[in-house]
Design a protein around this motif. Sequence first.
Motif, PDB file in Angstrom:
ATOM      1  N   GLY A  25       0.738  -1.357   0.232  1.00 12.99           N
ATOM      2  CA  GLY A  25      -0.104  -0.012   0.170  1.00 12.99           C
ATOM      3  C   GLY A  25       0.599   0.808  -0.038  1.00 12.99           C
ATOM      4  O   GLY A  25       0.480   2.328  -0.314  1.00 12.99           O
ATOM      5  N   SER A  26       2.362   0.908   0.023  1.00 13.56           N
ATOM      6  CA  SER A  26       2.744   2.574   0.206  1.00 13.56           C
ATOM      7  C   SER A  26       2.911   2.884  -1.425  1.00 13.56           C
ATOM      8  O   SER A  26       2.713   2.428  -2.199  1.00 13.56           O
ATOM      9  CB  SER A  26       4.620   2.292   0.174  1.00 13.56           C
ATOM     10  N   LYS A  27       3.641   4.508  -1.368  1.00 15.28           N
ATOM     11  CA  LYS A  27       3.913   4.477  -2.398  1.00 15.28           C
ATOM     12  C   LYS A  27       4.441   4.093  -3.850  1.00 15.28           C
ATOM     13  O   LYS A  27       4.435   4.044  -4.828  1.00 15.28           O
ATOM     14  CB  LYS A  27       3.880   6.400  -2.673  1.00 15.28           C
ATOM     15  N   SER A  28       6.021   3.771  -3.021  1.00  9.74           N
ATOM     16  CA  SER A  28       6.646   3.038  -4.025  1.00  9.74           C
ATOM     17  C   SER A  28       6.360   1.708  -3.873  1.00  9.74           C
ATOM     18  O   SER A  28       6.335   1.506  -5.581  1.00  9.74           O
ATOM     19  CB  SER A  28       8.169   2.261  -3.521  1.00  9.74           C
ATOM     20  N   ALA A  29       5.010   1.023  -3.659  1.00  8.39           N
ATOM     21  CA  ALA A  29       4.723  -0.312  -4.171  1.00  8.39           C
ATOM     22  C   ALA A  29       3.552   0.416  -5.327  1.00  8.39           C
ATOM     23  O   ALA A  29       3.221  -0.354  -6.280  1.00  8.39           O
ATOM     24  CB  ALA A  29       3.738  -0.981  -3.315  1.00  8.39           C
ATOM     25  N   GLN A  30       2.597   0.970  -5.288  1.00  2.38           N
ATOM     26  CA  GLN A  30       2.013   1.910  -6.097  1.00  2.38           C
ATOM     27  C   GLN A  30       2.323   1.814  -7.179  1.00  2.38           C
ATOM     28  O   GLN A  30       2.256   2.002  -8.413  1.00  2.38           O
ATOM     29  CB  GLN A  30       1.057   2.890  -5.540  1.00  2.38           C
ATOM     30  N   MET A  31       3.998   2.874  -6.999  1.00  6.03           N
ATOM     31  CA  MET A  31       4.230   3.366  -8.232  1.00  6.03           C
ATOM     32  C   MET A  31       5.250   1.761  -9.107  1.00  6.03           C
ATOM     33  O   MET A  31       5.113   2.013 -10.324  1.00  6.03           O
ATOM     34  CB  MET A  31       5.877   4.179  -7.904  1.00  6.03           C
ATOM     35  N   GLN A  32       5.807   1.310  -8.476  1.00 11.11           N
ATOM     36  CA  GLN A  32       6.335  -0.300  -9.208  1.00 11.11           C
ATOM     37  C   GLN A  32       5.124  -1.058  -9.608  1.00 11.11           C
ATOM     38  O   GLN A  32       4.975  -1.378 -11.334  1.00 11.11           O
ATOM     39  CB  GLN A  32       6.306  -1.721  -7.199  1.00 11.11           C
ATOM     40  N   SER A  33       3.622  -1.150  -9.300  1.00  9.66           N
ATOM     41  CA  SER A  33       2.190  -1.717  -9.946  1.00  9.66           C
ATOM     42  C   SER A  33       2.100  -0.777 -10.928  1.00  9.66           C
ATOM     43  O   SER A  33       1.794  -1.469 -12.464  1.00  9.66           O
ATOM     44  CB  SER A  33       0.922  -1.778  -8.909  1.00  9.66           C
ATOM     45  N   GLU A  34       2.275   0.424 -10.752  1.00  5.17           N
ATOM     46  CA  GLU A  34       1.902   0.947 -12.295  1.00  5.17           C
ATOM     47  C   GLU A  34       3.246   1.092 -13.808  1.00  5.17           C
ATOM     48  O   GLU A  34       2.849   0.668 -14.539  1.00  5.17           O
ATOM     49  CB  GLU A  34       1.427   2.760 -12.297  1.00  5.17           C
ATOM     50  N   LEU A  35       4.625   1.167 -12.800  1.00  7.51           N
ATOM     51  CA  LEU A  35       5.382   0.321 -13.818  1.00  7.51           C
ATOM     52  C   LEU A  35       4.871  -0.311 -14.332  1.00  7.51           C
ATOM     53  O   LEU A  35       5.409  -0.714 -15.742  1.00  7.51           O
ATOM     54  CB  LEU A  35       6.925   1.005 -13.433  1.00  7.51           C
ATOM     55  N   THR A  36       4.782  -1.947 -13.638  1.00  5.12           N
ATOM     56  CA  THR A  36       4.489  -3.134 -14.311  1.00  5.12           C
ATOM     57  C   THR A  36       3.447  -2.831 -15.798  1.00  5.12           C
ATOM     58  O   THR A  36       3.698  -3.747 -16.394  1.00  5.12           O
ATOM     59  CB  THR A  36       4.230  -3.919 -12.856  1.00  5.12           C
ATOM     60  N   LYS A  37       2.504  -2.632 -14.638  1.00 11.13           N
ATOM     61  CA  LYS A  37       1.586  -2.128 -16.201  1.00 11.13           C
ATOM     62  C   LYS A  37       2.199  -1.601 -17.510  1.00 11.13           C
ATOM     63  O   LYS A  37       1.565  -1.864 -18.197  1.00 11.13           O
ATOM     64  CB  LYS A  37       0.542  -1.458 -15.773  1.00 11.13           C
ATOM     65  N   GLN A  38       2.229  -0.216 -17.183  1.00  8.92           N
ATOM     66  CA  GLN A  38       3.157   0.127 -18.120  1.00  8.92           C
ATOM     67  C   GLN A  38       4.088  -0.419 -19.310  1.00  8.92           C
ATOM     68  O   GLN A  38       4.062  -0.878 -20.480  1.00  8.92           O
ATOM     69  CB  GLN A  38       3.653   1.240 -18.356  1.00  8.92           C
ATOM     70  N   ARG A  39       5.444  -1.258 -18.552  1.00 15.76           N
ATOM     71  CA  ARG A  39       5.639  -1.852 -19.373  1.00 15.76           C
ATOM     72  C   ARG A  39       4.773  -3.570 -19.903  1.00 15.76           C
ATOM     73  O   ARG A  39       5.739  -3.702 -21.125  1.00 15.76           O
ATOM     74  CB  ARG A  39       6.954  -2.439 -18.571  1.00 15.76           C
ATOM     75  N   ASN A  40       4.053  -3.975 -19.437  1.00 16.43           N
ATOM     76  CA  ASN A  40       3.345  -5.176 -19.926  1.00 16.43           C
ATOM     77  C   ASN A  40       2.523  -4.255 -21.713  1.00 16.43           C
ATOM     78  O   ASN A  40       3.041  -5.449 -22.483  1.00 16.43           O
ATOM     79  CB  ASN A  40       2.489  -5.606 -18.620  1.00 16.43           C
ATOM     80  N   LEU A  41       2.073  -3.089 -20.874  1.00 15.57           N
ATOM     81  CA  LEU A  41       1.814  -2.573 -22.234  1.00 15.57           C
ATOM     82  C   LEU A  41       2.376  -2.022 -23.615  1.00 15.57           C
ATOM     83  O   LEU A  41       2.152  -3.330 -24.661  1.00 15.57           O
ATOM     84  CB  LEU A  41       0.728  -1.414 -22.348  1.00 15.57           C
ATOM     85  N   GLU A  42       4.059  -1.428 -22.916  1.00 21.21           N
ATOM     86  CA  GLU A  42       5.186  -1.482 -23.506  1.00 21.21           C
ATOM     87  C   GLU A  42       4.711  -2.861 -24.694  1.00 21.21           C
ATOM     88  O   GLU A  42       5.184  -2.507 -26.398  1.00 21.21           O
ATOM     89  CB  GLU A  42       5.811  -0.657 -23.999  1.00 21.21           C
TER      90      GLU A  42
END
Length: 259
Positions: A25-42
């Motif tokens: 639930g931390s900000k860094s965990a949320q950022m990592q989740s968003e980065l994962t989504k973006q990399r999967n999309l790319e």
Amino acid sequence: MAAKPTEASQVISDVAHAEGGTTKGSKSAQMQSELTKQRNLEETVANVGSKLETAPGSITKEDAQAVHRAESRALGGQQPQSGSISSQAQHEAAVNEGAASTSRPAAPSDPTVQSQMDRQANFEDAASEIGSKLVNEPGNVTKEEADTLHSREQRAFGRTEKGGLASQAQHQVAENEGATTGRSGGAPADPSMQSQQHRQANFEDIAAKVGNKLEKEPGNITKEEADTLHSREHRALGHTEKGGVAAQAQHQAAENLKS
């Protein structure tokens, strides 16, 4: 020598350091989740986009579904707009499945293909409505909506995606029902949902520990820790992220074994 982190990974590492480590639930965990989504999309868009350009006749229903899911997740559950790469892939897949020429209009004459497109359209309608609700008013998502979305995804694709929109909706419903019945932490009554939550929690726990160790004492990362992290990430998410914390840990463990 440790793998050089990307700029985005470095930012997340800096945020995690400032927070005292990555926690659920931390900000860094949320950022990592968003980065994962973006990399999967790319990655998915690159693969399918290349096929659209060089071999459109090889685009399959699975290709279209993969890029559609990646775009939807990157958009926070919202549906990709008309003309997006996923809509192009869906059209091309329908044309290919109907064994017609590429000049044929989007609506296929083959009843089987038409039926499949109808099921997919029904799913997308529900996904658009409930995805928007998950983003804007998650506390109002109902069991009936989650069940409808789950049923339509199953009918459209023959399966439901782990961590996909239907799964997120069911998880949110469990959280909402837990809140109304006074259960602390929103623990779901559905055993399968509880199992998924346990897998996610197990992954997040070890990701936080190994992530901190990667940052503070990378030379002490062991193969056992890296393998456990890799296994739990795959169990929780259904895949492992290229360049993610598990991949970094395995690389570091391999470097440590050499030294």
